[in-house]
Write a protein that holds these residues in place. Structure first.
Motif, PDB file in Angstrom:
ATOM      1  N   ALA A 143      79.234   3.827  35.840  1.00 22.78           N
ATOM      2  CA  ALA A 143      80.113   4.901  35.506  1.00 22.78           C
ATOM      3  C   ALA A 143      81.496   4.535  35.217  1.00 22.78           C
ATOM      4  CB  ALA A 143      79.845   6.273  36.146  1.00 22.78           C
ATOM      5  N   ASP A 144      81.981   3.895  36.237  1.00 21.69           N
ATOM      6  CA  ASP A 144      83.279   3.392  36.256  1.00 21.69           C
ATOM      7  C   ASP A 144      83.508   2.470  35.122  1.00 21.69           C
ATOM      8  OD1 ASP A 144      84.462   4.802  38.251  1.00 21.69           O
ATOM      9  OD2 ASP A 144      84.319   3.235  39.887  1.00 21.69           O
ATOM     10  N   ALA A 195      82.024   2.308  32.179  1.00 22.81           N
ATOM     11  CA  ALA A 195      81.960   2.833  31.053  1.00 22.81           C
ATOM     12  C   ALA A 195      83.398   3.615  30.587  1.00 22.81           C
ATOM     13  CB  ALA A 195      80.836   4.035  31.086  1.00 22.81           C
ATOM     14  N   LEU A 196      83.806   4.259  31.772  1.00 20.76           N
ATOM     15  CA  LEU A 196      85.249   4.971  31.648  1.00 20.76           C
ATOM     16  C   LEU A 196      86.220   3.990  31.359  1.00 20.76           C
ATOM     17  CD1 LEU A 196      84.390   7.680  34.369  1.00 20.76           C
ATOM     18  CD2 LEU A 196      84.791   7.783  31.977  1.00 20.76           C
ATOM     19  N   ARG A 242      89.115   8.599  36.829  1.00 21.55           N
ATOM     20  CA  ARG A 242      87.720   7.956  36.849  1.00 21.55           C
ATOM     21  C   ARG A 242      86.941   8.713  37.868  1.00 21.55           C
ATOM     22  NH1 ARG A 242      89.901   2.606  36.281  1.00 21.55           N
ATOM     23  NH2 ARG A 242      88.976   2.167  38.168  1.00 21.55           N
ATOM     24  N   LEU A 274      86.001  12.155  36.938  1.00 27.45           N
ATOM     25  CA  LEU A 274      84.913  12.053  35.418  1.00 27.45           C
ATOM     26  C   LEU A 274      83.755  11.380  35.984  1.00 27.45           C
ATOM     27  CD1 LEU A 274      87.152  11.450  32.631  1.00 27.45           C
ATOM     28  CD2 LEU A 274      86.269  13.768  33.213  1.00 27.45           C
ATOM     29  N   ARG A 275      83.536  10.689  37.059  1.00 32.29           N
ATOM     30  CA  ARG A 275      82.406   9.940  37.310  1.00 32.29           C
ATOM     31  C   ARG A 275      81.199  10.772  37.337  1.00 32.29           C
ATOM     32  NH1 ARG A 275      83.292   6.960  42.652  1.00 32.29           N
ATOM     33  NH2 ARG A 275      84.737   5.876  41.369  1.00 32.29           N
ATOM     34  N   VAL A 306      80.086  11.784  33.963  1.00 33.49           N
ATOM     35  CA  VAL A 306      79.447  10.507  33.277  1.00 33.49           C
ATOM     36  C   VAL A 306      77.836  10.363  33.899  1.00 33.49           C
ATOM     37  CG1 VAL A 306      79.556   8.098  32.845  1.00 33.49           C
ATOM     38  CG2 VAL A 306      81.119   9.446  32.603  1.00 33.49           C
ATOM     39  N   GLY A 313      75.389  12.921  32.668  1.00 34.33           N
ATOM     40  CA  GLY A 313      75.271  12.742  31.230  1.00 34.33           C
ATOM     41  C   GLY A 313      74.323  11.560  30.862  1.00 34.33           C
ATOM     42  N   ALA A 314      74.414  10.197  31.720  1.00 32.75           N
ATOM     43  CA  ALA A 314      73.487   9.336  31.811  1.00 32.75           C
ATOM     44  C   ALA A 314      72.279   9.712  32.089  1.00 32.75           C
ATOM     45  CB  ALA A 314      74.266   8.088  32.393  1.00 32.75           C
TER      46      ALA A 314
END
Length: 178
Positions: free
Chosen positions: A69-70, A72-73, A101, A104-105, A108, A111-112
């Motif tokens: 996730a980090d 991707a962000l 991050r 938002l992690r 993400v 969502g994944a």
């Protein structure tokens, strides 16, 4: 796609006009250049940090979901830094700093987790059928050109463990597996 591009241009122009009228043209240009320089430094430093997190996740020292996730962000922030405009620069800077991050992690990862099962289901049809077996030499069969030196023909004996293709029922050995 065209509508998205037009929306991007309208938002960026509106932001530049608003900031330019509030601060002046010179300070708006300084703000754009300064944001780009800070973004370049953040891409370099945070890129190392994200790669280190991915390495630690591969060794099992950190959760893989958080590291990915980090990553991707960070990637989204890096791309936003190279797209011209004030709004995209601000979005890129926000995605590159660690506190954003961290916030938002979880979104993400969530969502994944919702999206990846659909991807796994779609790609599962592309996997080949795996048959567990072994090659046994049949000495009674006539020799073909590939095995004429040995004087025997290889025969595959085995059992189908799992067939996950919809076009062939389990145990149907009449269709060739090529």
């Amino acid at each position: 796609m065209l509508a998205l591009f037009v929306l991007y241009v309208v938002v960026e122009v509106a932001a530049l006009v608003a900031v330019g009228s509030a601060l002046g043209v010179l300070w708006t240009v300084v703000l754009l250049i300064g944001g780009s320089l800070i973004g370049s430094l953040l891409v370099r430093s945070q890129g190392r940090r994200v790669l280190d997190g991915l390495r630690r996740a591969s060794r099992g020292e950190r959760s893989a979901g958080g590291a990915v996730a980090d990553g991707a962000l960070f990637a989204a922030g890096s791309v936003a830094m190279f797209v011209p405009g004030l709004v995209t620069t601000v979005i890129g800077l926000l995605l590159l700093i660690p506190p954003t991050r961290w916030l938002l992690r979880p979104a993400v990862v969530w969502g994944a987790a919702r999206w990846l099962p659909q991807v796994a289901t779609a790609t599962q049809r592309m996997r080949p059928t795996v048959i567990d077996g072994e090659i046994v030499v049949d000495r009674a069969a006539p020799a073909d050109s590939a095995s004429s030196a040995a004087g025997s023909t290889p025969v595959l004996e085995g059992q189908v463990i799992e067939v996950d293709r919809a076009d062939r029922p389990a145990g149907d050995f009449r269709k060739p597996h090529r």
